[in-house]
Each structure stands twice: as structure tokens, then as C-alpha cells.
Design a protein around this motif. Structure first.
Motif, mmCIF file in Angstrom:
data_model
loop_
_atom_site.group_PDB
_atom_site.id
_atom_site.type_symbol
_atom_site.label_atom_id
_atom_site.label_comp_id
_atom_site.label_asym_id
_atom_site.label_seq_id
_atom_site.Cartn_x
_atom_site.Cartn_y
_atom_site.Cartn_z
ATOM 1 N N UNK A 95 0.916 -1.112 0.159
ATOM 2 C CA UNK A 95 -0.055 0.155 -0.011
ATOM 3 C C UNK A 95 0.865 1.337 -0.025
ATOM 4 N N UNK A 96 0.370 2.341 -0.521
ATOM 5 C CA UNK A 96 0.707 3.866 -0.340
ATOM 6 C C UNK A 96 -0.405 4.283 0.439
ATOM 7 N N UNK A 97 -0.102 5.050 1.303
ATOM 8 C CA UNK A 97 -0.980 5.937 2.336
ATOM 9 C C UNK A 97 -1.158 7.432 1.805
ATOM 10 N N UNK A 98 -2.373 7.698 1.358
ATOM 11 C CA UNK A 98 -2.817 9.097 0.997
ATOM 12 C C UNK A 98 -3.479 9.608 2.291
ATOM 13 N N UNK A 99 -2.833 10.885 2.798
ATOM 14 C CA UNK A 99 -3.385 11.581 4.002
ATOM 15 C C UNK A 99 -4.420 12.778 3.549
ATOM 16 N N UNK A 100 -5.017 12.993 4.732
ATOM 17 C CA UNK A 100 -6.265 13.910 4.606
ATOM 18 C C UNK A 100 -5.575 15.440 4.414
ATOM 19 N N UNK A 140 -13.173 15.933 -5.006
ATOM 20 C CA UNK A 140 -13.472 17.146 -4.236
ATOM 21 C C UNK A 140 -13.466 16.661 -2.740
ATOM 22 N N UNK A 141 -13.137 15.492 -2.495
ATOM 23 C CA UNK A 141 -13.106 15.012 -1.054
ATOM 24 C C UNK A 141 -11.813 14.710 -0.463
ATOM 25 N N UNK A 142 -11.746 14.871 0.837
ATOM 26 C CA UNK A 142 -10.346 14.605 1.313
ATOM 27 C C UNK A 142 -10.646 12.906 1.943
ATOM 28 N N UNK A 143 -9.434 12.516 1.755
ATOM 29 C CA UNK A 143 -9.299 11.119 2.211
ATOM 30 C C UNK A 143 -8.128 10.839 2.819
ATOM 31 N N UNK A 144 -7.989 9.736 3.963
ATOM 32 C CA UNK A 144 -7.002 9.300 4.596
ATOM 33 C C UNK A 144 -7.184 7.706 4.169
ATOM 34 N N UNK A 145 -6.517 7.377 3.362
ATOM 35 C CA UNK A 145 -6.819 6.049 2.647
ATOM 36 C C UNK A 145 -5.634 5.163 2.095
ATOM 37 N N UNK A 146 -5.796 3.974 2.325
ATOM 38 C CA UNK A 146 -4.521 3.088 1.729
ATOM 39 C C UNK A 146 -5.116 2.887 0.047
ATOM 40 N N UNK A 147 -3.902 2.915 -0.725
ATOM 41 C CA UNK A 147 -4.274 2.738 -2.125
ATOM 42 C C UNK A 147 -3.049 1.547 -2.595
ATOM 43 N N UNK A 148 -3.582 0.661 -3.246
ATOM 44 C CA UNK A 148 -2.723 -0.551 -3.576
ATOM 45 C C UNK A 148 -1.589 -0.206 -4.524
ATOM 46 N N UNK A 200 -10.528 6.095 5.281
ATOM 47 C CA UNK A 200 -11.758 7.034 5.385
ATOM 48 C C UNK A 200 -11.788 7.981 4.165
ATOM 49 N N UNK A 201 -12.684 7.721 3.172
ATOM 50 C CA UNK A 201 -12.908 8.530 2.351
ATOM 51 C C UNK A 201 -13.775 9.552 2.575
ATOM 52 N N UNK A 202 -13.923 10.322 3.075
ATOM 53 C CA UNK A 202 -14.945 11.383 3.612
ATOM 54 C C UNK A 202 -15.953 11.907 2.338
ATOM 55 N N UNK A 203 -17.121 11.731 2.451
ATOM 56 C CA UNK A 203 -18.088 11.802 1.255
ATOM 57 C C UNK A 203 -18.594 13.427 1.289
ATOM 58 N N UNK A 204 -18.419 14.030 2.573
ATOM 59 C CA UNK A 204 -19.093 15.598 2.930
ATOM 60 C C UNK A 204 -18.077 16.438 2.661
ATOM 61 N N UNK A 205 -18.498 17.385 1.972
ATOM 62 C CA UNK A 205 -17.649 18.225 1.373
ATOM 63 C C UNK A 205 -18.402 19.974 1.790
ATOM 64 N N UNK A 206 -17.494 21.059 1.574
ATOM 65 C CA UNK A 206 -18.040 22.413 1.829
ATOM 66 C C UNK A 206 -18.767 22.843 0.354
ATOM 67 N N UNK A 207 -18.468 22.066 -0.707
ATOM 68 C CA UNK A 207 -19.133 22.637 -1.899
ATOM 69 C C UNK A 207 -20.681 22.868 -2.024
ATOM 70 N N UNK A 208 -21.233 24.005 -2.580
ATOM 71 C CA UNK A 208 -22.340 24.117 -2.666
ATOM 72 C C UNK A 208 -23.255 23.050 -3.533
ATOM 73 N N UNK A 209 -24.333 22.563 -2.699
ATOM 74 C CA UNK A 209 -25.402 21.849 -3.498
ATOM 75 C C UNK A 209 -25.929 22.277 -4.769
#
Length: 370
Positions: free
Chosen positions: A60-65, A108-116, A308-317
Motif C-alpha cells: 500500500x501507499x498511504x494518502x493523507x487527509x 472534491x473530497x479529503x481522504x486518509x486511505x490506503x491505495x494498492x 476513510x474517504x469522506x464524502x461530505x464536503x463544503x461545496x455548494x449543493x
């Protein structure tokens, strides 16, 4: 008489020697105990890394928030995004991602996630990912009409090629005020043609509702699911891709085990008539009405992701009613978001990966997206 005195003296001398020897032994034992105690304290104080809890090897590589690529996460921690904790005598790996901040790639979203670090091709794959986890927090704010609000993705299959679409995303979503949340999974079409703007997801419920169940107004929530998963409640998933078929298994104590399969080589959605009503209701209003190429993800390198790939962001609906939550981000200030609950946090107890001999380097994906 003299002989008696000599004998008594000898006896006293022997007893004295024995007392001294016993005292020495006692002191040595106390010293040994002290050394052992000191060593134990040192061991207790030794840093426990995520790679001590889950064997990551170099898969894995680790992508940070904050959008950065930390590389192989062996003997690594980051106090804001990736670290260990102990709860009820069990060690967990914590993945944490705020609502707003720097992102990785085009997301558009932040993530702290392992990527193969390797990719495999569905037709020749014999690859597997398993995990046991619990979601500890989802965003405290968001527009209830937006399907992605209050959700986090905890596992994925991602394409490394072409449009880099996602044949699998595993979601957890819980509305504010609800005790139970929903677990569901998505298949994203691999859009036909040269334009990916028409892509869409189809959502399947595991426990609770699917992605399409939203609030009637910005602050009005739907009914709580009768069969759902609470924050802090463990569940497991197993993803197997073999000979072009993706097989999924979801399990949790007290819940029915659910299984699903999906062909990744032959599309079900090659004409508009094939598109499910759920998709027409959710995606057609925002112009996402494409069809899928006939061979779906055949010929594209795919890889697993976990975290944890956060799906909630601050962009306008107003930009996108499905994916832009309008949530609080405090202008990207991570600590302020953490303080008032505007983040996603997922704890993993177990994870394992099986990589087939046919897998090849995924370096090109990271070169393009880092």
C-alpha cells in the motif's frame, strides 16, 4: 566445654553465611524484578504503529487527509490523520479525514486511505481484500437533500486507467439524530465514449437504506433505518475479484450476512432503457445520463483502496445535488473541524490483501495523481 563452644561458634558462623547468601539472592531477585519492570515499562511506552496492528507489508501507499502521499505506511503515524488507539484491550488503526482541506487527484473530497501499489485486470484477477472496522464519526453538518452528506467510503475498487472510474465503493452513512446508519455499495459505470461527464452510480443497500434515501429539505431527515449499523458497531467486508466476477460479502454480529456478485467484463447498462429508475431519479436531473461501454472494466487495471474517504464536503449543493454537501469546513482549518464534529473517522481492527501473480505496478496512477 571448649569443644561445645567451638561447635556453637561454628554453627553460628554457618547460619550467618546462609543468611548473607539468602540476602544476596533476595537482592538479586529484587534487582531482576526491577530490571524486568523497567523493561516492561519501556515496552509499554514503545510507539505502536499501524503496521504493528495490521501487516501492510509494501502492498500500500498511504494518502493523507491533506492530499499528500506518505508512501508505504510501515512504522509511520500522523497525529491528525493516521495513528493507533487501544479500546477495550483491542488495538485499532485510526483513519481520519476532515470535511475540507487539500485533496488527492481530481477528487472534491479529503481522504486518509490506503491505495494498492499494484493493479490487476478483472479478466485475469484472483485478488481479495478483507477488513473488519467500525465507523466512529461522520460529518455533523451537510445538506440532507444531498445524497453524499453524512457519508464515508470505507473500501473501494478503483480503475487506474482511462477515466479512473470506480466499480466499487462501500459506504457508511448516518443522518444527525439517528442511532443507526446504513451500509451500502455502489457500482459506477465505465462510461462509453470519450466524455465521462455522464457517468453515474447505482447503489445497493446492505443494511439500512441505499444512497438515494435523502431528506425532503436541507434540515429534514428521512426515517431512521430499522435494520442499520450504529456508530462504533463492528462490521466486516470481503471483496473477491476472480475471472471477471466481483463477489462481495458483508457480515456483522446480530445482522444477516449479505452477499452480492457483479460482472466487471460485461455491462448491464449499454442503452438508456437499461438504466435503473433509481439512477434516473438521482442523476438525470443533474445531466448525468450516460451509458456504459459493453465490456465494462475489461482491459483496465484496477486496484483496492481502504480507509476513510469522506464524502461530505463544503461545496455548494447548487453545483451538484448528489455530491456537494455545503457542510462546515471552517475554511479548511482541520482542528476547528475536528473540534465540532465535521470529519469522518474510521477504525480498522483487521485487514488483509491477496495479490495475484498477474498484478503489475500501479506507479502510473500515483505519478498522475500525486
Amino acid at each position: 566445654m571448649n569443644k561445645f563452644i567451638v561447635k556453637v561458634s561454628s554453627l553460628v558462623l554457618i547460619l550467618g553465611v546462609l543468611l548473607v547468601l539468602n540476602s544476596c539472592k533476595k537482592n538479586l531477585k529484587e534487582q531482576d524484578a526491577s530490571i524486568s519492570s523497567s523493561t516492561a515499562k519501556k515496552e509499554d511506552n514503545k510507539a505502536l504503529f499501524a503496521s504493528d496492528v495490521i501487516s501492510f507489508s509494501n502492498h500500500w501507499n498511504l494518502i493523507l487527509g491533506d492530499g499528500s502521499n506518505a508512501g508505504h505506511p510501515n512504522n509511520f503515524e500522523h497525529k491528525d490523520f493516521f495513528y493507533t488507539t487501544n479500546y477495550d484491550k483491542v488495538n485499532w488503526v485510526v483513519f481520519k479525514s476532515p470535511n475540507g482541506g487539500d485533496t488527492h487527484g481530481t477528487s472534491n473530497n479529503t481522504r486518509t486511505e490506503l491505495a494498492q501499489v499494484k493493479k490487476w485486470y478483472p479478466a485475469t484477477a484472483d485478488d481479495k481484500l478483507t477488513a473488519t472496522l467500525k465507523v466512529m464519526n461522520v460529518s455533523a453538518t451537510g445538506d440532507a437533500r444531498v445524497a453524499a452528506s453524512y457519508a464515508v467510503v470505507v473500501g473501494q475498487i478503483h480503475s487506474a486507467d482511462e477515466f479512473e472510474n470506480e466499480p466499487l465503493k462501500i459506504f457508511y452513512k448516518k443522518f444527525p439524530g439517528h442511532t443507526k446508519g446504513s451500509v451500502f455499495w455502489h457500482y459506477e459505470i465505465n462510461t462509453a465514449g470519450d466524455d465521462n461527464s455522464g457517468r453515474w452510480d447505482y447503489s445497493t443497500a446492505v443494511w439500512g437504506n441505499d444512497f438515494s434515501v435523502v431528506g425532503s429539505t436541507e434540515n429534514t431527515y428521512p426515517e431512521e433505518p430499522k435494520v442499520g449499523i450504529a456508530l462504533g458497531e463492528e462490521f466486516s467486508y470481503e471483496i473477491v475479484v476472480k475471472d471477471g466476477i466481483m463477489s462481495l460479502k458483508f457480515s456483522s454480529d446480530g445482522h444477516e450476512t449479505k452477499t452480492f456478485t457483479k460482472n466487471l467484463l460485461v455491462s448491464e447498462y449499454t442503452t438508456t432503457a437499461d438504466i435503473p429508475q433509481q439512477t434516473k431519479d438521482l442523476f438525470f436531473p443533474i445531466g448525468q445520463d450516460g451509458v456504459e461501454r459493453k465490456n465494462a472494466y475489461a482491459g483496465e487495471g484496477c486496484f483496492f483502496k481502504l480507509g476513510s474517504y469522506n464524502q461530505t464536503n463544503g461545496k455548494s449543493p447548487e453545483v451538484n445535488r448528489n455530491w456537494c454537501s455545503g457542510a462546515e469546513t471552517h475554511a479548511g482549518d482541520i482542528q476547528k473541524q475536528y473540534k465540532d464534529g465535521n470529519y469522518a473517522e474510521v477504525w480498522f481492527k483487521k485487514a488483509s490483501i491477496q495479490v495475484s501473480d498477474a498484478a503489475v505496478s500501479n506507479e502510473g496512477y500515483f505519478t498522475k495523481n500525486d
